[in-house]
Design a protein around this motif. Structure first.
Motif, PDB file in Angstrom:
ATOM      1  N   ASN A 161       0.830  -1.207   0.000  1.00  0.00           N
ATOM      2  CA  ASN A 161       0.000   0.000   0.000  1.00  0.00           C
ATOM      3  C   ASN A 161       0.865   1.256   0.000  1.00  0.00           C
ATOM      4  OD1 ASN A 161      -2.117  -1.768   0.193  1.00  0.00           O
ATOM      5  ND2 ASN A 161      -2.515  -1.379   2.354  1.00  0.00           N
ATOM      6  N   VAL A 162       0.346   2.298  -0.648  1.00  0.00           N
ATOM      7  CA  VAL A 162       1.016   3.600  -0.691  1.00  0.00           C
ATOM      8  C   VAL A 162       0.028   4.618  -0.118  1.00  0.00           C
ATOM      9  CG1 VAL A 162       2.018   5.376  -2.180  1.00  0.00           C
ATOM     10  CG2 VAL A 162       2.391   2.953  -2.711  1.00  0.00           C
ATOM     11  N   PRO A 163       0.441   5.410   0.895  1.00  0.00           N
ATOM     12  CA  PRO A 163      -0.497   6.357   1.503  1.00  0.00           C
ATOM     13  C   PRO A 163      -0.839   7.514   0.575  1.00  0.00           C
ATOM     14  CG  PRO A 163       1.694   6.613   2.456  1.00  0.00           C
ATOM     15  CD  PRO A 163       1.752   5.433   1.529  1.00  0.00           C
ATOM     16  N   GLY A 164      -1.953   8.155   0.852  1.00  0.00           N
ATOM     17  CA  GLY A 164      -2.387   9.295   0.061  1.00  0.00           C
ATOM     18  C   GLY A 164      -1.344  10.398   0.033  1.00  0.00           C
ATOM     19  N   GLY A 165      -1.205  11.053  -1.117  1.00  0.00           N
ATOM     20  CA  GLY A 165      -0.284  12.169  -1.274  1.00  0.00           C
ATOM     21  C   GLY A 165       1.177  11.795  -1.365  1.00  0.00           C
ATOM     22  N   ALA A 166       1.488  10.500  -1.371  1.00  0.00           N
ATOM     23  CA  ALA A 166       2.882  10.067  -1.404  1.00  0.00           C
ATOM     24  C   ALA A 166       3.379   9.960  -2.837  1.00  0.00           C
ATOM     25  CB  ALA A 166       3.036   8.723  -0.704  1.00  0.00           C
ATOM     26  N   ILE A 167       4.682  10.149  -2.990  1.00  0.00           N
ATOM     27  CA  ILE A 167       5.368   9.873  -4.250  1.00  0.00           C
ATOM     28  C   ILE A 167       6.202   8.631  -3.999  1.00  0.00           C
ATOM     29  CG2 ILE A 167       7.049  10.689  -5.934  1.00  0.00           C
ATOM     30  CD1 ILE A 167       6.213  13.562  -5.142  1.00  0.00           C
ATOM     31  N   ALA A 168       5.947   7.578  -4.785  1.00  0.00           N
ATOM     32  CA  ALA A 168       6.654   6.311  -4.599  1.00  0.00           C
ATOM     33  C   ALA A 168       7.253   5.876  -5.924  1.00  0.00           C
ATOM     34  CB  ALA A 168       5.691   5.243  -4.072  1.00  0.00           C
ATOM     35  N   ALA A 169       8.378   5.173  -5.847  1.00  0.00           N
ATOM     36  CA  ALA A 169       9.034   4.670  -7.051  1.00  0.00           C
ATOM     37  C   ALA A 169       9.969   3.537  -6.665  1.00  0.00           C
ATOM     38  CB  ALA A 169       9.811   5.785  -7.742  1.00  0.00           C
ATOM     39  N   GLY A 170      10.347   2.749  -7.679  1.00  0.00           N
ATOM     40  CA  GLY A 170      11.337   1.699  -7.481  1.00  0.00           C
ATOM     41  C   GLY A 170      10.762   0.316  -7.622  1.00  0.00           C
ATOM     42  N   ILE A 171      11.680  -0.676  -7.458  1.00  0.00           N
ATOM     43  CA  ILE A 171      11.317  -2.085  -7.532  1.00  0.00           C
ATOM     44  C   ILE A 171      11.867  -2.758  -6.285  1.00  0.00           C
ATOM     45  CG2 ILE A 171      11.535  -4.214  -8.832  1.00  0.00           C
ATOM     46  CD1 ILE A 171      12.010  -2.495 -11.327  1.00  0.00           C
ATOM     47  N   PRO A 172      11.070  -3.058  -5.300  1.00  0.00           N
ATOM     48  CA  PRO A 172       9.660  -2.687  -5.172  1.00  0.00           C
ATOM     49  C   PRO A 172       9.528  -1.194  -4.857  1.00  0.00           C
ATOM     50  CG  PRO A 172      10.382  -3.754  -3.156  1.00  0.00           C
ATOM     51  CD  PRO A 172      11.544  -3.809  -4.110  1.00  0.00           C
ATOM     52  N   ALA A 173       8.357  -0.646  -5.156  1.00  0.00           N
ATOM     53  CA  ALA A 173       8.126   0.783  -4.936  1.00  0.00           C
ATOM     54  C   ALA A 173       8.201   1.118  -3.450  1.00  0.00           C
ATOM     55  CB  ALA A 173       6.757   1.182  -5.497  1.00  0.00           C
ATOM     56  N   ARG A 174       8.874   2.212  -3.174  1.00  0.00           N
ATOM     57  CA  ARG A 174       8.984   2.730  -1.801  1.00  0.00           C
ATOM     58  C   ARG A 174       8.614   4.210  -1.814  1.00  0.00           C
ATOM     59  NH1 ARG A 174      10.775  -1.523   0.317  1.00  0.00           N
ATOM     60  NH2 ARG A 174      12.685  -2.650  -0.074  1.00  0.00           N
ATOM     61  N   VAL A 175       8.039   4.664  -0.716  1.00  0.00           N
ATOM     62  CA  VAL A 175       7.664   6.072  -0.604  1.00  0.00           C
ATOM     63  C   VAL A 175       8.941   6.898  -0.527  1.00  0.00           C
ATOM     64  CG1 VAL A 175       6.507   7.802   0.811  1.00  0.00           C
ATOM     65  CG2 VAL A 175       5.447   5.572   0.469  1.00  0.00           C
ATOM     66  N   LEU A 176       9.060   7.891  -1.422  1.00  0.00           N
ATOM     67  CA  LEU A 176      10.221   8.776  -1.458  1.00  0.00           C
ATOM     68  C   LEU A 176       9.977  10.040  -0.668  1.00  0.00           C
ATOM     69  CD1 LEU A 176      11.104   8.405  -5.251  1.00  0.00           C
ATOM     70  CD2 LEU A 176      12.039   7.116  -3.307  1.00  0.00           C
ATOM     71  N   ARG A 177       8.765  10.562  -0.801  1.00  0.00           N
ATOM     72  CA  ARG A 177       8.384  11.778  -0.070  1.00  0.00           C
ATOM     73  C   ARG A 177       6.904  12.012  -0.248  1.00  0.00           C
ATOM     74  NH1 ARG A 177       8.037  16.586  -3.247  1.00  0.00           N
ATOM     75  NH2 ARG A 177       8.700  16.281  -5.393  1.00  0.00           N
ATOM     76  N   GLN A 178       6.390  13.008   0.416  1.00  0.00           N
ATOM     77  CA  GLN A 178       4.995  13.430   0.256  1.00  0.00           C
ATOM     78  C   GLN A 178       4.950  14.588  -0.737  1.00  0.00           C
ATOM     79  OE1 GLN A 178       3.309  10.675   1.909  1.00  0.00           O
ATOM     80  NE2 GLN A 178       1.844  12.333   1.949  1.00  0.00           N
ATOM     81  N   ARG A 179       3.844  14.691  -1.474  1.00  0.00           N
ATOM     82  CA  ARG A 179       3.660  15.834  -2.384  1.00  0.00           C
ATOM     83  C   ARG A 179       3.541  17.102  -1.561  1.00  0.00           C
ATOM     84  NH1 ARG A 179      -1.363  14.500  -6.035  1.00  0.00           N
ATOM     85  NH2 ARG A 179      -0.910  16.586  -6.772  1.00  0.00           N
ATOM     86  N   ASP A 180       4.083  18.200  -2.097  1.00  0.00           N
ATOM     87  CA  ASP A 180       3.985  19.490  -1.403  1.00  0.00           C
ATOM     88  C   ASP A 180       2.623  20.096  -1.606  1.00  0.00           C
ATOM     89  OD1 ASP A 180       6.568  19.267  -0.543  1.00  0.00           O
ATOM     90  OD2 ASP A 180       7.383  20.310  -2.283  1.00  0.00           O
TER      91      ASP A 180
END
Length: 180
Positions: A161-180
């Protein structure tokens, strides 16, 4: 010395022969059949909101378990494969899926004592929130929920799962940061 180039009549006759080749004609029939079972029939069974835009080469399985909100956009070669028996795919309003996105709501079992295709599938719903942007060539696996407003980077494989407003990427995807 090079052979002379055939004239326009000879080229035209070769073109006609290629078009009338039974293999070419059969391939056209196969393509129409594929488009019917992978796009047209499941598309009719889907629940779609207003102003949904779907590329003509998008692919669907078990359309009766796919729901698209208002103003959803599905890019070229997007594949939405709901489960065969129960698992659903729901896409929220104003969400965009880029080209070649693959979403599946079912996985094969992994027991070593059975052939993979003989094992029962594990089906789990996939929920993609409203106002999300799913980049090109993203894979979203069964059981994943993406919160409203999240962004998934191109080429990512989303297994959690990816939380709302998050920016995620990668294999496997990981949360990088929240949108401003």
């Amino acid at each position: 010395m090079a052979e002379p180039r055939p004239g326009p009549v000879a080229r035209g006759l070769r073109a006609v022969a290629r078009i009338l080749d039974p293999g070419v004609l059969l391939h056209g029939v196969r393509m129409l059949n594929y488009h019917g079972y992978a796009h047209v029939r499941p598309r009719r069974a889907m629940t779609c909101g207003k102003n949904v835009r779907i590329a003509p080469n998008a692919s669907f399985r078990n359309g009766e378990r796919i729901t698209l909100g208002d103003a959803v956009q599905l890019g070229e070669r997007v594949s939405l494969w709901a489960g065969k028996t129960s698992a659903r795919i729901a896409v929220g309003d104003r969400t965009t899926l880029g080209p070649d996105v693959f979403v599946t709501a079912a996985d094969y079992g992994l027991a070593a004592d059975q052939r993979i295709v003989d094992q029962p599938m594990t089906e789990r719903d996939v929920v993609i929130g409203a106002d999300c942007w799913i980049g090109t060539k993203v894979v979203i696996t069964a059981g994943v929920t993406l919160g409203d407003g999240c962004v998934i980077g191109a080429g990512s494989v989303v297994t959690r799962n990816v939380p709302g407003g998050a920016i995620a990427a990668g294999i496997p995807a990981r949360v990088l940061r929240q949108r401003d």
